[in-house]
Every structure is written in C-alpha cells, then in structure tokens.
Enzyme design. Structure first.
Site, mmCIF file in Angstrom:
data_model
loop_
_atom_site.group_PDB
_atom_site.id
_atom_site.type_symbol
_atom_site.label_atom_id
_atom_site.label_comp_id
_atom_site.label_asym_id
_atom_site.label_seq_id
_atom_site.Cartn_x
_atom_site.Cartn_y
_atom_site.Cartn_z
ATOM 1 N N ASP A 29 0.863 -1.183 0.000
ATOM 2 C CA ASP A 29 0.000 0.000 0.000
ATOM 3 C C ASP A 29 0.898 1.231 0.000
ATOM 4 O O ASP A 29 1.838 1.318 0.797
ATOM 5 C CB ASP A 29 -0.906 -0.019 1.238
ATOM 6 C CG ASP A 29 -2.004 1.009 1.172
ATOM 7 O OD1 ASP A 29 -1.696 2.206 0.964
ATOM 8 O OD2 ASP A 29 -3.172 0.648 1.347
ATOM 9 N N ILE A 30 0.624 2.182 -0.873
ATOM 10 C CA ILE A 30 1.448 3.385 -0.970
ATOM 11 C C ILE A 30 1.269 4.304 0.241
ATOM 12 O O ILE A 30 2.127 5.131 0.540
ATOM 13 C CB ILE A 30 1.172 4.127 -2.297
ATOM 14 C CG1 ILE A 30 2.289 5.109 -2.590
ATOM 15 C CG2 ILE A 30 -0.189 4.774 -2.303
ATOM 16 C CD1 ILE A 30 2.356 5.552 -4.027
ATOM 17 N N GLY A 86 -12.834 0.606 1.854
ATOM 18 C CA GLY A 86 -12.643 1.712 0.940
ATOM 19 C C GLY A 86 -13.503 1.661 -0.304
ATOM 20 O O GLY A 86 -13.920 0.602 -0.765
ATOM 21 N N HIS A 93 -10.385 -5.570 -3.837
ATOM 22 C CA HIS A 93 -9.082 -5.767 -3.196
ATOM 23 C C HIS A 93 -9.259 -6.027 -1.714
ATOM 24 O O HIS A 93 -10.269 -5.667 -1.119
ATOM 25 C CB HIS A 93 -8.170 -4.563 -3.412
ATOM 26 C CG HIS A 93 -8.680 -3.261 -2.874
ATOM 27 N ND1 HIS A 93 -9.685 -2.537 -3.495
ATOM 28 C CD2 HIS A 93 -8.317 -2.538 -1.790
ATOM 29 C CE1 HIS A 93 -9.910 -1.423 -2.811
ATOM 30 N NE2 HIS A 93 -9.098 -1.406 -1.758
ATOM 31 N N HIS A 95 -7.006 -5.801 2.035
ATOM 32 C CA HIS A 95 -5.844 -5.266 2.738
ATOM 33 C C HIS A 95 -5.328 -6.349 3.681
ATOM 34 O O HIS A 95 -6.110 -6.943 4.425
ATOM 35 C CB HIS A 95 -6.242 -4.052 3.596
ATOM 36 C CG HIS A 95 -6.668 -2.865 2.823
ATOM 37 N ND1 HIS A 95 -5.840 -1.787 2.615
ATOM 38 C CD2 HIS A 95 -7.848 -2.560 2.214
ATOM 39 C CE1 HIS A 95 -6.480 -0.872 1.913
ATOM 40 N NE2 HIS A 95 -7.707 -1.315 1.660
#
Length: 131
Positions: A29-30, A86, A93, A95
C-alpha cells in the site's frame, strides 16, 4: 476506464510488488497504516468483491493466505489482519495489515510515509519469504 490497480497490473504505473501469478497481484500500500501493509487484487477488474465469481473470490483468498504468511515471516506482528475497505478504487481488493493491536487496523490513524527505498526493501523481504 481502467482503475489505478489495472494500471499497476499492466505496469503503466509503478508499484512495490511482493507476489504475482496469472490471476492475482499483491503490492505494498502506498499509504500504509504499518510497515508491510499489502493490497491483494485479482487481475480481473471487478469493482465489488462480492461480484467476483466464486472461483476468483476463493482464489483471491488463497493467494492472500500465501502473501500473509510471507508478511508474517518478516514483519514483527501478532498476526495479519484482513479487511475489505474503501470506495476510492473501483477494483476488488483486500488489505493485509500486520497487527500488534486492534488499533493497527484503524484507517483513521495517521498513515506512514516510507521512502521509495524503504518500500523497495520491505517488498523485497516479503517477496523472498513467500513460498
């Protein structure tokens, strides 16, 4: 229009990739909550995780399981938390978040700002640990 995750899959934009196969991709994750915070995605672009066909959904979780084992091997944590969170990116996706406490999964927490070098080193360690 292709999502940012599809652009990562197609290598149109860079990412710190930790694992990949024909159907799935995992990358850091950025804006991580903690070191090792990783996103796992299907390469098939589907917005909502529960709109994935059963085989893709099951495969996503099996792929995430391998990635989580690699993260856990190199990041000091009690366990790896999993969440679907999110609405920002219209691409299913999950996390994977290394946890010491439940608060490590709080998306209201301040995000880390690791350097590109730190991200590259973390990705390299996790990638090597994935069996």
């Amino acid at each position: 229009m292709a999502s940012i995750f599809t652009k990562i899959i197609e290598r149109e934009i860079p990412a710190h990739i930790v694992a990949e196969d024909d159907n799935y991709l995992a990358f850091l994750d950025i804006n991580p909550l903690v070191e090792g915070h990783t996103l796992v995605i299907p390469k098939k672009e589907v917005d909502y995780i529960f709109d994935l066909d059963d085989d893709t959904l099951a495969g996503l979780h099996l792929f995430a399981k391998k990635v989580a084992a690699g993260i856990e091997e190199v990041i000091d944590c009690e366990r790896i938390g999993v969440t679907v969170m999110g609405l920002e990116v219209p691409h299913a996706h999950v996390h994977l978040i290394p946890m010491q406490t439940m608060d490590d999964m709080n998306f209201a927490n301040m995000k880390l700002s690791p350097s590109k070098e730190e991200m590259a080193e973390t990705a390299k360690k996790i990638s090597k640990a994935i069996k």
